[in-house]
Design an enzyme around this catalytic site. Structure first.
Site, PDB file in Angstrom:
ATOM      1  N   LYS A 159      -6.440 -12.711 -11.505  1.00  0.00           N
ATOM      2  CA  LYS A 159      -7.114 -12.220 -10.304  1.00  0.00           C
ATOM      3  C   LYS A 159      -6.655 -13.141  -9.176  1.00  0.00           C
ATOM      4  O   LYS A 159      -7.321 -14.123  -8.841  1.00  0.00           O
ATOM      5  CB  LYS A 159      -8.630 -12.270 -10.519  1.00  0.00           C
ATOM      6  CG  LYS A 159      -9.412 -11.435  -9.538  1.00  0.00           C
ATOM      7  CD  LYS A 159     -10.847 -11.282 -10.004  1.00  0.00           C
ATOM      8  CE  LYS A 159     -11.718 -10.730  -8.901  1.00  0.00           C
ATOM      9  NZ  LYS A 159     -11.324  -9.411  -8.414  1.00  0.00           N
TER      10      LYS A 159
HETATM   11  N1  PPE Z   1      -9.725  -4.225 -11.041  1.00  0.00           N
HETATM   12  C1  PPE Z   1      -9.514  -4.924  -9.911  1.00  0.00           C
HETATM   13  C2  PPE Z   1      -8.191  -4.819  -9.239  1.00  0.00           C
HETATM   14  C3  PPE Z   1     -10.538  -5.717  -9.403  1.00  0.00           C
HETATM   15  O1  PPE Z   1     -10.334  -6.407  -8.287  1.00  0.00           O
HETATM   16  C4  PPE Z   1     -11.784  -5.773 -10.060  1.00  0.00           C
HETATM   17  C5  PPE Z   1     -12.902  -6.600  -9.510  1.00  0.00           C
HETATM   18  C6  PPE Z   1     -11.956  -5.027 -11.252  1.00  0.00           C
HETATM   19  C7  PPE Z   1     -10.895  -4.272 -11.704  1.00  0.00           C
HETATM   20  C8  PPE Z   1     -13.216  -5.093 -12.051  1.00  0.00           C
HETATM   21  O2  PPE Z   1     -13.375  -6.359 -12.621  1.00  0.00           O
HETATM   22  P1  PPE Z   1     -14.819  -6.957 -12.971  1.00  0.00           P
HETATM   23  O3  PPE Z   1     -15.448  -7.298 -11.672  1.00  0.00           O
HETATM   24  O4  PPE Z   1     -14.527  -8.131 -13.816  1.00  0.00           O
HETATM   25  O5  PPE Z   1     -15.551  -5.906 -13.680  1.00  0.00           O
HETATM   26  N2  PPE Z   1     -12.955  -6.658  -8.097  1.00  0.00           N
HETATM   27  C9  PPE Z   1     -13.687  -7.705  -7.435  1.00  0.00           C
HETATM   28  C10 PPE Z   1     -13.285  -7.843  -5.988  1.00  0.00           C
HETATM   29  C11 PPE Z   1     -13.774  -6.818  -5.038  1.00  0.00           C
HETATM   30  C12 PPE Z   1     -13.449  -7.178  -3.600  1.00  0.00           C
HETATM   31  O6  PPE Z   1     -13.497  -6.280  -2.754  1.00  0.00           O
HETATM   32  O7  PPE Z   1     -13.147  -8.334  -3.316  1.00  0.00           O
HETATM   33  C13 PPE Z   1     -15.182  -7.556  -7.645  1.00  0.00           C
HETATM   34  O8  PPE Z   1     -15.658  -6.496  -8.042  1.00  0.00           O
HETATM   35  O9  PPE Z   1     -15.893  -8.532  -7.430  1.00  0.00           O
END
Ligand code: PPE
Length: 308
Positions: A159
């Site tokens: 990330k």
């Molecule tokens: N894919 C991506 C690309 C992503 O950024 C997130 C989280 C997810 C899947 C889901 O991951 P999880 O949160 O572990 O279930 N995205 C983060 C960032 C959002 C933002 O706008 O900044 C979040 O949900 O916190």
């Protein structure tokens, strides 16, 4: 929506005033996107504010750093305490938490190895990421013309901030075209994920999601939570490569993410999903997820880390 400031931000070991949490314009990560971050949420529970799956998020932050060859000068326990201290200082019982590990000021150039790694944790109130109406009635999705990052180009399991250019391009395209969110496909045309959410479809009573490492999607912690909840509710969850038509033809579909939570998909490229209303399986998972994060379901209480 502008950020609502809170009182303190944790920076490199201490809580500093919100306004003092600044960096130099020549901060390395600002130039090359070489930072890793997390998105975590704290929720009110009967026992007070609690952070959902805090150790899993901190663990992923450290894994992201490892993928970028960054040595974070704080261990898991210290980062867990840093998050709790920042949430406690905010006085909020519900907030979004943003830990960030970045390369600081002092070195320039593409070799990041000599750079000092700095860490910050900020928290602020953040409501429904894709809107209250989207939570209730479902969102309108557009398949992006931008392909999801290829795992051979970048470590998509990380990330990392720079990788979000891909998500931002897709988001801008979708929003300008009047949609709520974009879904990205791999360069081979398999469905990957949303700009900040994982994808699930429901087909003949079964829940299917793309395998994250194969399609270059983030291995979502919410997706993992949903797989567990769905299994316990008696549903089968499978990982399978999906094409665009699998989404158009799904009985139900939803997105998951920490910020977004569980969001029904009403339509994709102007084609209604199922009846157009959030389906029963999506609703069951959404409702259970809401109860779980608020500490209302005993069997999942270990996922909540109390603050203070
Ligand atoms: N894919 C991506 C690309 C992503 O950024 C997130 C989280 C997810 C899947 C889901 O991951 P999880 O949160 O572990 O279930 N995205 C983060 C960032 C959002 C933002 O706008 O900044 C979040 O949900 O916190």
């Amino acid at each position: 929506m502008p950020i609502t400031p809170t009182s303190k931000i944790w920076m490199d070991g201490e809580l500093v005033d919100w306004e003092q949490a600044t960096v130099h314009v020549l901060t390395h990560s600002l130039h090359y996107g070489t930072a890793v971050f997390e998105g975590i949420r704290a929720y009110p529970t009967a026992q007070g504010p609690a952070v959902f799956r805090l150790r899993d998020h901190v663990g992923r932050l450290l894994k992201s750093a490892h993928l970028l060859a960054m040595e974070v000068p704080f261990g898991e326990d210290e980062l867990v305490e840093a998050v709790k201290a920042t949430v406690a200082a905010s006085g909020l019982d519900a907030c979004y938490i943003r830990p960030l590990a970045y390369l600081g000021y002092g070195e320039m150039g593409l070799n990041p190895l000599p750079c000092e790694v700095r860490v910050a944790v900020a928290v602020w109130p953040w409501g429904a990421y894709l809107g209250e109406e989207g939570m209730r009635s479902g969102i309108r999705l557009k398949v992006s013309s931008w392909a999801r990052l290829d795992p051979r180009t970048l470590p998509t399991a990380a990330k990392a901030t720079g990788m979000y250019i891909n998500s931002s391009l897709a988001k801008v395209e979708a929003v300008r075209a009047g949609y709520d969110e974009a879904i990205l496909c791999t360069t081979d045309g398999y469905l990957a994920e949303g700009t900040g959410e994982n994808l699930f479809v429901v087909r003949r009573g079964e829940i299917v999601t793309p395998p994250s490492s194969a399609v270059g999607a983030l291995d979502g912690i919410t997706a993992d939570t949903v797989r567990t909840i769905a299994g316990d509710l008696g549903y089968t969850v499978r990982e399978e490569l999906l094409r665009r038509s699998d989404l158009y033809l799904a009985d139900e579909a939803f997105l998951t993410g920490t910020a977004a939570e569980v969001v029904p998909i009403a339509s994709v490229d102007d084609r209604t999903i199922g009846s157009g209303e959030p389906g029963p399986i999506t609703r069951a998972i959404q409702d259970t997820y809401r109860a779980v994060v608020h500490g209302e379901v005993d069997r999942y209480k270990d996922w909540l880390e109390r603050v203070g």
